[in-house]
Structure formats: C-alpha cells, structure tokens
Design an enzyme around this catalytic site. Sequence first.
Site, PDB file in Angstrom:
ATOM      1  N   ILE A   1       4.612   5.103  -4.393  1.00  0.00           N
ATOM      2  CA  ILE A   1       5.899   5.269  -5.091  1.00  0.00           C
ATOM      3  C   ILE A   1       5.725   6.313  -6.188  1.00  0.00           C
ATOM      4  O   ILE A   1       4.760   6.239  -6.972  1.00  0.00           O
ATOM      5  CB  ILE A   1       6.403   3.904  -5.657  1.00  0.00           C
ATOM      6  CG1 ILE A   1       7.682   4.093  -6.489  1.00  0.00           C
ATOM      7  CG2 ILE A   1       5.347   3.181  -6.485  1.00  0.00           C
ATOM      8  CD1 ILE A   1       8.365   2.779  -6.869  1.00  0.00           C
TER       9      ILE A   1
ATOM     10  N   GLY B   1       0.814  -1.216   0.000  1.00  0.00           N
ATOM     11  CA  GLY B   1       0.000   0.000   0.000  1.00  0.00           C
ATOM     12  C   GLY B   1       0.850   1.269   0.000  1.00  0.00           C
ATOM     13  O   GLY B   1       0.315   2.382   0.023  1.00  0.00           O
TER      14      GLY B   1
ATOM     15  N   ASP C   1      16.943   6.142  -8.374  1.00  0.00           N
ATOM     16  CA  ASP C   1      17.317   4.755  -8.668  1.00  0.00           C
ATOM     17  C   ASP C   1      18.833   4.595  -8.537  1.00  0.00           C
ATOM     18  O   ASP C   1      19.586   5.029  -9.408  1.00  0.00           O
ATOM     19  CB  ASP C   1      16.890   4.412 -10.102  1.00  0.00           C
ATOM     20  CG  ASP C   1      17.185   2.966 -10.454  1.00  0.00           C
ATOM     21  OD1 ASP C   1      16.442   2.082  -9.983  1.00  0.00           O
ATOM     22  OD2 ASP C   1      18.176   2.716 -11.178  1.00  0.00           O
TER      23      ASP C   1
ATOM     24  N   TYR D   1      27.116   1.306  -9.539  1.00  0.00           N
ATOM     25  CA  TYR D   1      27.279   2.594 -10.226  1.00  0.00           C
ATOM     26  C   TYR D   1      28.419   3.406  -9.606  1.00  0.00           C
ATOM     27  O   TYR D   1      28.877   4.383 -10.182  1.00  0.00           O
ATOM     28  CB  TYR D   1      25.982   3.418 -10.214  1.00  0.00           C
ATOM     29  CG  TYR D   1      24.788   2.734 -10.867  1.00  0.00           C
ATOM     30  CD1 TYR D   1      24.953   1.642 -11.709  1.00  0.00           C
ATOM     31  CD2 TYR D   1      23.498   3.206 -10.648  1.00  0.00           C
ATOM     32  CE1 TYR D   1      23.855   1.011 -12.292  1.00  0.00           C
ATOM     33  CE2 TYR D   1      22.392   2.577 -11.239  1.00  0.00           C
ATOM     34  CZ  TYR D   1      22.581   1.477 -12.048  1.00  0.00           C
ATOM     35  OH  TYR D   1      21.495   0.857 -12.622  1.00  0.00           O
TER      36      TYR D   1
ATOM     37  N   HIS E   1      20.202  -7.029  -8.638  1.00  0.00           N
ATOM     38  CA  HIS E   1      20.438  -6.301  -9.892  1.00  0.00           C
ATOM     39  C   HIS E   1      20.305  -7.206 -11.130  1.00  0.00           C
ATOM     40  O   HIS E   1      19.692  -6.841 -12.126  1.00  0.00           O
ATOM     41  CB  HIS E   1      21.842  -5.671  -9.831  1.00  0.00           C
ATOM     42  CG  HIS E   1      22.007  -4.462 -10.675  1.00  0.00           C
ATOM     43  ND1 HIS E   1      22.790  -3.397 -10.309  1.00  0.00           N
ATOM     44  CD2 HIS E   1      21.497  -4.126 -11.880  1.00  0.00           C
ATOM     45  CE1 HIS E   1      22.745  -2.476 -11.257  1.00  0.00           C
ATOM     46  NE2 HIS E   1      21.970  -2.897 -12.214  1.00  0.00           N
TER      47      HIS E   1
ATOM     48  N   LYS F   1      20.576  -1.575  -5.212  1.00  0.00           N
ATOM     49  CA  LYS F   1      20.643  -2.883  -5.893  1.00  0.00           C
ATOM     50  C   LYS F   1      21.873  -3.665  -5.453  1.00  0.00           C
ATOM     51  O   LYS F   1      22.967  -3.095  -5.328  1.00  0.00           O
ATOM     52  CB  LYS F   1      20.708  -2.694  -7.424  1.00  0.00           C
ATOM     53  CG  LYS F   1      19.582  -1.871  -7.999  1.00  0.00           C
ATOM     54  CD  LYS F   1      19.580  -1.874  -9.523  1.00  0.00           C
ATOM     55  CE  LYS F   1      18.702  -0.756 -10.068  1.00  0.00           C
ATOM     56  NZ  LYS F   1      19.414   0.516 -10.249  1.00  0.00           N
TER      57      LYS F   1
HETATM   58  N1  LIG Z   1      18.354  -2.373 -13.458  1.00  0.00           N
HETATM   59  C1  LIG Z   1      19.235  -2.336 -14.423  1.00  0.00           C
HETATM   60  O1  LIG Z   1      19.886  -3.334 -14.769  1.00  0.00           O
HETATM   61  C2  LIG Z   1      19.469  -1.048 -15.151  1.00  0.00           C
HETATM   62  C3  LIG Z   1      20.130  -1.077 -16.391  1.00  0.00           C
HETATM   63  C4  LIG Z   1      20.323   0.137 -17.050  1.00  0.00           C
HETATM   64  C5  LIG Z   1      19.864   1.327 -16.491  1.00  0.00           C
HETATM   65  N2  LIG Z   1      19.240   1.316 -15.272  1.00  0.00           N
HETATM   66  C6  LIG Z   1      18.754   2.566 -14.644  1.00  0.00           C
HETATM   67  O2  LIG Z   1      17.956   3.257 -15.608  1.00  0.00           O
HETATM   68  C7  LIG Z   1      18.416   4.606 -15.711  1.00  0.00           C
HETATM   69  C8  LIG Z   1      18.089   5.164 -17.076  1.00  0.00           C
HETATM   70  O3  LIG Z   1      18.736   4.449 -18.103  1.00  0.00           O
HETATM   71  P1  LIG Z   1      19.844   5.144 -19.011  1.00  0.00           P
HETATM   72  O4  LIG Z   1      20.497   6.202 -18.227  1.00  0.00           O
HETATM   73  O5  LIG Z   1      20.699   4.085 -19.598  1.00  0.00           O
HETATM   74  O6  LIG Z   1      19.014   5.668 -20.260  1.00  0.00           O
HETATM   75  P2  LIG Z   1      17.882   6.770 -20.558  1.00  0.00           P
HETATM   76  O7  LIG Z   1      17.333   7.323 -19.306  1.00  0.00           O
HETATM   77  O8  LIG Z   1      16.990   6.122 -21.544  1.00  0.00           O
HETATM   78  O9  LIG Z   1      18.715   7.871 -21.338  1.00  0.00           O
HETATM   79  C9  LIG Z   1      19.552   8.737 -20.659  1.00  0.00           C
HETATM   80  C10 LIG Z   1      20.218   9.661 -21.668  1.00  0.00           C
HETATM   81  O10 LIG Z   1      19.217  10.409 -22.363  1.00  0.00           O
HETATM   82  C11 LIG Z   1      19.576  11.784 -22.419  1.00  0.00           C
HETATM   83  N3  LIG Z   1      18.366  12.574 -22.162  1.00  0.00           N
HETATM   84  C12 LIG Z   1      17.674  12.645 -20.989  1.00  0.00           C
HETATM   85  N4  LIG Z   1      16.614  13.434 -21.095  1.00  0.00           N
HETATM   86  C13 LIG Z   1      16.617  13.913 -22.357  1.00  0.00           C
HETATM   87  C14 LIG Z   1      15.767  14.784 -23.058  1.00  0.00           C
HETATM   88  N5  LIG Z   1      14.693  15.318 -22.494  1.00  0.00           N
HETATM   89  N6  LIG Z   1      16.091  15.069 -24.356  1.00  0.00           N
HETATM   90  C15 LIG Z   1      17.151  14.516 -24.928  1.00  0.00           C
HETATM   91  N7  LIG Z   1      18.012  13.650 -24.317  1.00  0.00           N
HETATM   92  C16 LIG Z   1      17.744  13.358 -23.040  1.00  0.00           C
HETATM   93  C17 LIG Z   1      20.560  12.011 -21.291  1.00  0.00           C
HETATM   94  O11 LIG Z   1      21.545  12.936 -21.717  1.00  0.00           O
HETATM   95  P3  LIG Z   1      21.661  14.403 -21.016  1.00  0.00           P
HETATM   96  O12 LIG Z   1      22.423  14.179 -19.745  1.00  0.00           O
HETATM   97  O13 LIG Z   1      22.414  15.148 -22.049  1.00  0.00           O
HETATM   98  O14 LIG Z   1      20.277  14.908 -20.800  1.00  0.00           O
HETATM   99  C18 LIG Z   1      21.124  10.650 -20.971  1.00  0.00           C
HETATM  100  O15 LIG Z   1      22.416  10.460 -21.459  1.00  0.00           O
HETATM  101  C19 LIG Z   1      19.911   4.480 -15.395  1.00  0.00           C
HETATM  102  O16 LIG Z   1      20.505   5.712 -15.123  1.00  0.00           O
HETATM  103  C20 LIG Z   1      19.865   3.518 -14.222  1.00  0.00           C
HETATM  104  O17 LIG Z   1      19.512   4.189 -13.036  1.00  0.00           O
HETATM  105  C21 LIG Z   1      19.011   0.143 -14.616  1.00  0.00           C
END
Ligand SMILES: NC(=O)c1ccc[n+]([C@@H]2O[C@H](COP(=O)([O-])OP(=O)(O)OC[C@H]3O[C@@H](n4cnc5c(N)ncnc54)[C@H](OP(=O)(O)O)[C@@H]3O)[C@@H](O)[C@H]2O)c1
Length: 343
Positions: free
Chosen positions: A15, A12, A49, A54, A121, A88
Amino acid sequence: MNVPFKTVPATGAKIPAIGFGTFGSDHISNDQMAQAVVLALKAGYRHIDCAQVYGNERQIGAVLGDAMAGRIEGLGPIAREDLWITGKLWNDKHAKVDVGPAFRESLQDLGLDYLDLYLVHWPFPNYHPPKCDVDARSPNARPYIHEEFMETWRELEKLVDAGLVRHIGTSNITRAKLDLLLRDCRIRPAVQEMELHPHFQQQEFVRYVQDQDIVVIGYCPLGSPNRPERDRVPTDTVDMEDPVVMEIAQAHGCHPAAVCLKWAAANGHIPIPLSTKERNIVSNLAAVCEDPLTDDEYLRLRKIDRNCRLIKGQVFLWEEAGGWEDLWDLDGTIPCPPRYVRK
Ligand SMILES: NC(=O)c1ccc[n+]([C@@H]2O[C@H](COP(=O)([O-])OP(=O)(O)OC[C@H]3O[C@@H](n4cnc5c(N)ncnc54)[C@H](OP(=O)(O)O)[C@@H]3O)[C@@H](O)[C@H]2O)c1
C-alpha cells in the site's frame, strides 16, 4: 518521485505510504475534486481515499478510467494493480440488505471491478441530513450495538469472499469496539483509518492497532485547516502553527504541512492529505518521499500532542447520549442504554 510502500500484514499487499484525500466538504465542488485527483495522479499518488458520502465517486471514477486508459495528457496509462483505491460504507447502509448494493454502487461509480480496501466509515448506523446543524440529534440515532455491527461486517466479509474487495477495515473505531470485532470476526480488519495529526496523536491506540498487524491510516493529517465552521470549537488548536512544527519546518526548509506528514511517516502510519493546489499536492508527496525527520525531531514532535480531536462526530449522538465523548469510549467501555440492548 519514488513513493514508498508499506506491507499489509494481512495479505502481504503493498500500500502506498501516502494517500490522497477526497472529502471536499462544502467548499470544493465534485469537478474541482476530480481535477485535484488528476493533479495527484500526475504528481505520483496512487492511493486515493474515497467514500460514497463524499458524493464525488462518479467524477473520480471518470478520472481513474481516463488514467488507466492513458487519456490524461502527460501521464502514461496506469495499470489497475498500481492503484490503491479505498471506499467506505456510509452510515445509512449498515443494514444487511444494504451493504452489497451500496458497495456495488461505489464500484460502478468508480468504474472499477474491485476495490483495494472497503471501510465501515463509522461504527454507527446513524444518518443525518447533509449540512445539518452540528448539535442536531436524529431521533433514529443509536449507540454502537455490537451484534448489529457484526451483521454489517459479515456482509463485508462476503465481499472479500466474492473477490470484490481485497481488504476490509474500520474507520473511527475505538479500542473497546475493535476488541469485540477481533473476537468475533472471520476476516480481520486489515486497516484502521482514524484522525491523526501532531496535536492528536492517539499514541497508545496507534501502537495497539499496529501490534494487531493492522495498518493505520491517518486522516486530517494537517489538522484540516479548511474544515467548515461547524466542525470548529474555540479550544481547537492549529498543528501547523505549533512553534515546534514551525521550527522543524525551518530546519528542513519546508512548509509546516510537510513536517506534519514527515511526522506521520516517522510514526509508521499512512497520511491521506487533501489539496486542490498543484504546489501543495506535489510538496505533500515529497514530504514522505524525501528528507525524513531525525530521531530527535520525531521525539520532539511526540511531545506536542494536545489530545485535540477535531472530528468529534456530534451529529451521530443518540437521544440519551451526553457529549461527543460518548462516541469514543474514553473510559474503555461502550455506552449502551438498556433500551438498545438486544434481548
Ligand atoms: N474516515 C473518516 O471518517 C475521515 C474523516 C475526515 C477525513 N477523511 C479523509 O482524510 C482526508 C484528509 O482530511 P482533510 O481533508 O479534512 O484534512 P487535511 O488533509 O489535514 O487538510 C486539508 C487542507 O489542508 C490544505 N493543505 C494541503 N496541503 C497543504 C500544504 N502543503 N500547505 C498548506 N495547506 C495545505 C488544503 O488546502 P489547499 O486545497 O488550499 O491546498 C486542504 O484544505 C479527507 O479528504 C478524507 O479523504 C476521512
């Protein structure tokens, strides 16, 4: 901005319906990430997150401490209960004796006395050196072994019992593995974090997870446009350049990134975009708070799925494995060569 919430069926709890990603990969320093978290908190994000792997939990912890103490200029004190902090467990800490200490290290680095969510993770205990070649295979890598995963999970359950974490969950788990976990767990996963963006929608699995009363968090919600070269293959597609995404962005007068996030909100899962730029941090948050997609736009976006998985996980493959597909149980079975089966 009024950030919407979702209710976690398991408890409940509320988030926030958008989180802030903190995986800086090779190109964002820990201090830059901490600064991005400051901007995110100022913009109104309350769901962060994090992950031990990281490498930036200490810097983020300092920001959270400042935020709760009211030491961030232009931002009043944030109560701990208004934050949702995810951590994680990394792959090299799956052993029974390692889970508690790894969790406590994260807790200490983040400067908190409990986490809202702790995820395993990856469902493999496979460790690889940072920045190793994407095709490298660690000689110690092994496939998913359910008995071992349950030993890890039982340690997470103990953290819940001890009041150190409010929810536990999975990340990168498949339907086949999730079914085994649901069969054998004492405390069910409250959340599953998985890759989700318009070109990789995993529709059937998302519905299945949600039907199990498990909240879905979607990572790489924008298609991770700045991911390192080693995580790219020529067949990868670019969500934000999809003509349908661009057309809907034009109709809403927003960036294609916002359309990807609006799609996530309409799809009922929680996106966790990362950005280092104030403008993007603010517009990403606004994307899920205002001006939702119409039903027709959502349905059009459902049709552009390309089944394009970006984070394939190759570095977790064991010796006998074929390709990265072996990590994802595509035919519904979990590959496990005989030498790994526990007698
Ligand atoms: N559980 C897992 O195994 C796992 C795996 C991968 C990722 N994750 C988590 O998911 C999060 C997000 O994934 P991600 O960082 O790989 O990819 P994402 O959020 O899909 O993309 C991030 C990139 O998009 C750009 N961006 C952000 N907002 C924007 C906008 N409005 N317009 C244009 N470009 C934009 C950013 O650059 P700028 O800095 O230039 O805005 C950044 O480099 C990670 O940071 C992590 O916390 C978890």
